[in-house]
Scaffold this active site. Structure first.
Site, PDB file in Angstrom:
ATOM      1  N   SER A  60     -20.518 -15.159 -18.694  1.00  0.00           N
ATOM      2  CA  SER A  60     -20.310 -15.271 -20.148  1.00  0.00           C
ATOM      3  C   SER A  60     -20.789 -16.611 -20.692  1.00  0.00           C
ATOM      4  CB  SER A  60     -18.824 -15.148 -20.482  1.00  0.00           C
ATOM      5  OG  SER A  60     -18.288 -13.962 -19.958  1.00  0.00           O
TER       6      SER A  60
HETATM    7  N1  SAH Z   1     -16.015 -13.767 -14.794  1.00  0.00           N
HETATM    8  C1  SAH Z   1     -17.392 -13.654 -14.354  1.00  0.00           C
HETATM    9  C2  SAH Z   1     -18.260 -12.816 -15.253  1.00  0.00           C
HETATM   10  C3  SAH Z   1     -17.893 -11.433 -15.178  1.00  0.00           C
HETATM   11  S1  SAH Z   1     -19.058 -10.176 -15.622  1.00  0.00           S
HETATM   12  C4  SAH Z   1     -18.049 -15.000 -14.195  1.00  0.00           C
HETATM   13  O1  SAH Z   1     -17.440 -16.022 -14.519  1.00  0.00           O
HETATM   14  O2  SAH Z   1     -19.202 -15.025 -13.724  1.00  0.00           O
HETATM   15  C5  SAH Z   1     -17.918  -8.863 -15.275  1.00  0.00           C
HETATM   16  C6  SAH Z   1     -17.659  -8.643 -13.815  1.00  0.00           C
HETATM   17  O3  SAH Z   1     -16.666  -7.637 -13.711  1.00  0.00           O
HETATM   18  C7  SAH Z   1     -18.874  -8.139 -13.054  1.00  0.00           C
HETATM   19  O4  SAH Z   1     -19.123  -8.947 -11.949  1.00  0.00           O
HETATM   20  C8  SAH Z   1     -18.476  -6.723 -12.649  1.00  0.00           C
HETATM   21  O5  SAH Z   1     -19.014  -6.321 -11.393  1.00  0.00           O
HETATM   22  C9  SAH Z   1     -16.976  -6.843 -12.591  1.00  0.00           C
HETATM   23  N2  SAH Z   1     -16.237  -5.576 -12.711  1.00  0.00           N
HETATM   24  C10 SAH Z   1     -16.488  -4.526 -13.525  1.00  0.00           C
HETATM   25  N3  SAH Z   1     -15.572  -3.560 -13.341  1.00  0.00           N
HETATM   26  C11 SAH Z   1     -14.708  -4.003 -12.380  1.00  0.00           C
HETATM   27  C12 SAH Z   1     -13.550  -3.457 -11.738  1.00  0.00           C
HETATM   28  N4  SAH Z   1     -13.064  -2.248 -12.034  1.00  0.00           N
HETATM   29  N5  SAH Z   1     -12.934  -4.199 -10.795  1.00  0.00           N
HETATM   30  C13 SAH Z   1     -13.400  -5.433 -10.457  1.00  0.00           C
HETATM   31  N6  SAH Z   1     -14.488  -5.999 -11.024  1.00  0.00           N
HETATM   32  C14 SAH Z   1     -15.134  -5.294 -11.980  1.00  0.00           C
END
Ligand code: SAH
Length: 211
Positions: A60
């Site tokens: 983000s």
């Molecule tokens: N917080 C992260 C950015 C997240 S992008 C950072 O600082 O880089 C959103 C993330 O959520 C992605 O890596 C995606 O794979 C994960 N995601 C999506 N659905 C999910 C689920 N059901 N359980 C765990 N992770 C999930």
């Protein structure tokens, strides 16, 4: 522009946009965001933009990381759960502010890279696992704070359940990319209070693990 100069410019922009919590600003100042993206994007690490981290996922923009972290009101004795470890950047920001951070990612390679970064920066209060985060982390519940970093249509019931009374959750909620709002949910004795914070754009929260 040097990394130092672009970092100072970013911190000024975050202040200008209303981020005032000095613990949050100082965590962002201390964590080298350039180490969370591939080399191609390193020179943009201190731009206020989201950056790709592979597997169609993004880290983000710094303003959103700052806003979500500030809105969560994290204290240094708290147990915090993050859903969507991704690059591990947001996890590291949270871990600097709380007692213990639990984080769940559904893509194993992303999780492994993130864990390597936690080791690299000697951040020892993070526990990470590969799983479907919509189910939460039952063995470790309740959590004082929960942050979801991928967008769902609604708060997953298991996560609401695992929030302590008096606890706060911050999450992007909305049916599609054009209508997501960051919400803050506070659990009271009677139920849940919900505030809408700001319009946002997040990748989707996907139930279950990849094939
Ligand atoms: N917080 C992260 C950015 C997240 S992008 C950072 O600082 O880089 C959103 C993330 O959520 C992605 O890596 C995606 O794979 C994960 N995601 C999506 N659905 C999910 C689920 N059901 N359980 C765990 N992770 C999930």
């Amino acid at each position: 522009m040097t990394i130092e100069a672009s970092k100072i410019r970013l911190l000024m922009e975050l202040r200008r946009r209303g981020i005032t919590d000095t613990a949050v600003l100082s965590a962002i100042e201390r964590i080298p965001r350039e180490k969370f993206v591939t080399e191609t994007f390193q020179d943009q690490a201190y731009e206020n933009i989201a950056l790709p981290i592979g597997y169609n996922q993004t880290l983000s923009q710094p303003y959103i990381v700052a806003l979500m972290t500030e809105s969560l009101k994290v204290g240094d004795r708290m147990k915090v759960l993050e859903i969507g470890t991704g690059s591990g950047y947001q996890a590291l920001v949270l871990a600097k502010l709380c007692r213990r951070l639990y984080t769940i990612e559904r893509h194993k390679p992303l999780l492994e890279q993130a864990k390597a970064r936690f080791d690299l920066f000697s951040q020892t209060n993070i526990v990470a696992k590969c799983d479907d985060g919509t189910k939460g982390w039952r063995e470790q519940a309740p959590f004082d704070r929960i942050m979801i970093t991928a967008a769902a249509e609604d708060v997953p019931p298991a996560l609401a359940d695992q929030l302590a009374i008096g606890g706060i959750m911050v999450a992007p909620i909305g049916e599609d990319k054009s209508s997501q709002f960051l919400i803050r949910v506070t659990r009271t004795d009677e139920g849940f209070d919900v505030e809408e914070l700001e319009q946002v754009r997040f990748v989707p929260l996907i139930p279950d693990l990849p094939e």
